[in-house]
Design a protein around this motif. Sequence first.
Motif, PDB file in Angstrom:
ATOM      1  N   TRP A  69       0.823  -1.206   0.000  1.00  0.00           N
ATOM      2  CA  TRP A  69       0.000   0.000   0.000  1.00  0.00           C
ATOM      3  C   TRP A  69       0.859   1.258   0.000  1.00  0.00           C
ATOM      4  CZ3 TRP A  69      -4.930   0.999  -0.794  1.00  0.00           C
ATOM      5  CH2 TRP A  69      -5.490   2.177  -0.302  1.00  0.00           C
TER       6      TRP A  69
ATOM      7  N   ALA B  17      -4.277  15.020  -3.263  1.00  0.00           N
ATOM      8  CA  ALA B  17      -4.434  13.580  -3.001  1.00  0.00           C
ATOM      9  C   ALA B  17      -5.523  13.346  -1.961  1.00  0.00           C
ATOM     10  CB  ALA B  17      -3.109  12.985  -2.532  1.00  0.00           C
ATOM     11  N   VAL B  18      -5.532  14.183  -0.915  1.00  0.00           N
ATOM     12  CA  VAL B  18      -6.552  14.072   0.132  1.00  0.00           C
ATOM     13  C   VAL B  18      -7.946  14.230  -0.481  1.00  0.00           C
ATOM     14  CG1 VAL B  18      -7.562  15.349   2.085  1.00  0.00           C
ATOM     15  CG2 VAL B  18      -5.146  14.690   2.136  1.00  0.00           C
ATOM     16  N   ILE B  19      -8.101  15.220  -1.354  1.00  0.00           N
ATOM     17  CA  ILE B  19      -9.425  15.465  -1.951  1.00  0.00           C
ATOM     18  C   ILE B  19      -9.820  14.316  -2.888  1.00  0.00           C
ATOM     19  CG2 ILE B  19     -10.746  17.016  -3.465  1.00  0.00           C
ATOM     20  CD1 ILE B  19      -9.318  19.345  -2.174  1.00  0.00           C
TER      21      ILE B  19
ATOM     22  N   PHE C 269     -13.569   7.811  -1.423  1.00  0.00           N
ATOM     23  CA  PHE C 269     -14.062   7.132  -0.227  1.00  0.00           C
ATOM     24  C   PHE C 269     -15.547   7.405  -0.013  1.00  0.00           C
ATOM     25  CE2 PHE C 269     -14.485   6.637   4.446  1.00  0.00           C
ATOM     26  CZ  PHE C 269     -14.039   5.335   4.551  1.00  0.00           C
TER      27      PHE C 269
ATOM     28  N   PHE D 109      -8.327   8.473   5.433  1.00  0.00           N
ATOM     29  CA  PHE D 109      -7.998   7.358   4.534  1.00  0.00           C
ATOM     30  C   PHE D 109      -6.490   7.279   4.291  1.00  0.00           C
ATOM     31  CE2 PHE D 109      -7.810   5.290   0.309  1.00  0.00           C
ATOM     32  CZ  PHE D 109      -8.509   4.138   0.622  1.00  0.00           C
ATOM     33  N   ARG D 110      -5.818   8.447   4.284  1.00  0.00           N
ATOM     34  CA  ARG D 110      -4.385   8.473   4.000  1.00  0.00           C
ATOM     35  C   ARG D 110      -3.526   8.277   5.258  1.00  0.00           C
ATOM     36  NH1 ARG D 110      -2.511   9.898  -0.656  1.00  0.00           N
ATOM     37  NH2 ARG D 110      -0.757  11.158   0.026  1.00  0.00           N
TER      38      ARG D 110
ATOM     39  N   GLY E  49     -10.648  11.978   3.406  1.00  0.00           N
ATOM     40  CA  GLY E  49      -9.420  11.739   2.641  1.00  0.00           C
ATOM     41  C   GLY E  49      -8.206  11.678   3.563  1.00  0.00           C
ATOM     42  N   THR E  50      -8.175  12.569   4.545  1.00  0.00           N
ATOM     43  CA  THR E  50      -7.051  12.584   5.498  1.00  0.00           C
ATOM     44  C   THR E  50      -7.055  11.296   6.319  1.00  0.00           C
ATOM     45  OG1 THR E  50      -7.173  14.992   5.590  1.00  0.00           O
ATOM     46  CG2 THR E  50      -5.976  13.891   7.363  1.00  0.00           C
TER      47      THR E  50
ATOM     48  N   GLU F 212      -8.776  11.116  -2.699  1.00  0.00           N
ATOM     49  CA  GLU F 212      -9.060   9.915  -1.900  1.00  0.00           C
ATOM     50  C   GLU F 212     -10.370  10.089  -1.129  1.00  0.00           C
ATOM     51  OE1 GLU F 212      -7.140   7.456  -2.428  1.00  0.00           O
ATOM     52  OE2 GLU F 212      -5.045   7.788  -1.888  1.00  0.00           O
ATOM     53  N   GLY F 213     -10.585  11.283  -0.591  1.00  0.00           N
ATOM     54  CA  GLY F 213     -11.808  11.543   0.165  1.00  0.00           C
ATOM     55  C   GLY F 213     -13.034  11.412  -0.723  1.00  0.00           C
ATOM     56  N   THR F 214     -12.932  11.915  -1.953  1.00  0.00           N
ATOM     57  CA  THR F 214     -14.056  11.822  -2.884  1.00  0.00           C
ATOM     58  C   THR F 214     -14.324  10.360  -3.237  1.00  0.00           C
ATOM     59  OG1 THR F 214     -13.504  13.992  -3.767  1.00  0.00           O
ATOM     60  CG2 THR F 214     -14.944  12.620  -5.112  1.00  0.00           C
TER      61      THR F 214
END
Lengths: 218, 218
Positions: A140, A175-177, A183, B183-184, B180-181, A179-181
């Motif tokens: 990961w 990246a946060v946005i 998720f 998740f990361r 997102g935070t 991944e958050g989207t």
Amino acid sequence: MLPPQQCSKDARISARRDQIIAAARLCFRKHGFHGAGMAEIAKTSLLSVGQIYRYFANKDAIIEEIVRRIVMKKIRLMTGNAHNLQQVAHNLAHRRIGNLSAPYKEEQCAEQKEQAEIDHALMLEVAAEATRNPAVEKIWRDSEKQLFNEAKSLLSATFPQFSETEMTAKVETLAVICEGTAFRRLTTVHADAELLEAIYHHYFQSLFETDEAIGVEN
Amino acid sequence: MLPPQQCSKDARISARRDQIIAAARLCFRKHGFHGAGMAEIAKTSLLSVGQIYRYFANKDAIIEEIVRRIVMKKIRLMTGNAHNLQQVAHNLAHRRIGNLSAPYKEEQCAEQKEQAEIDHALMLEVAAEATRNPAVEKIWRDSEKQLFNEAKSLLSATFPQFSETEMTAKVETLAVICEGTAFRRLTTVHADAELLEAIYHHYFQSLFETDEAIGVEN
């Protein structure tokens, strides 16, 4: 060039690995990473367990290959137009992940959409597994690092005015946005997509453009 | 007031449910939602399978209660100071999730930290399960809706100048950044926390404050 027999041997190995990966994706999707065993993967791929072990040392090796392929797909999609921030804002606002930066085609075939859904579910599965399995955590972390650096190089080429440290922080928030989207894909859509797109677009502009004097100060 | 015998009966039921939930959290954490069965949960909670079924109809009902408790905890933490955007930016930049809006105490006891880790891992587990199990998907959607609306009410009270639709879009982007935070959490820290905090703080200010004339226009 490789001799013909080498070519066809490589092609055979590659086809077998594809066959196993396709079966494993289905099994993990259906029963989770824990619920699906090598026997089930073998049965689904119409091979014997012994044959599977010729191509993959264990279940972690299969997971690794699945994650590697998903990340490669993301990188290929990103390479298209990660610098097109309007498009990125649009796709995020519409929760169109997977092909985040490529223009989204409504006529995108059902098969591709289904594979994107499976990719998403598998990544959640892998993330959950990573919290308890150090081997999966490493897979990961490594693939995330690769994806992050790829995104950074792309954006640095487009916006060379920022230092390494600044660019890293900017890419982290992107990246946060993303991944958050991704998720939140399964949650109810609360917000108006047009308003959301405007908010993201404005944010990305303030992140990457010194709006007073673009290209003047640097 | 309830008669004493009712009180003690309720207390006993509640204690039993707590005991089962604590055991189930450990089992799901260790073996995943699929890997852990009712028999294992019973064994870990030192009860019989029959006793477990007196308190929970099935595994989904246990999952539902676990998610409900995590969401309640998040709501309680949020109620503290969700409107303290500087604090939210600080916590996000340091990947301090779970108690996102409450001031983070360095001396926070190890037990609390461990429980927050388990909460995070379980939420990933539930998210993965939600992609294939409609009952879990419903639990997921319902609890997200509750959390979202709670956050919206809080922020609307602090920033009454925005319309319902505007506020919904703003809360969605906040939710995306929080998720997102979280998740990361397992990925390598690439970015400088101070730079990241400045970026988030600036973003939240532009989201919630009309910087030209705060409190003048409305």
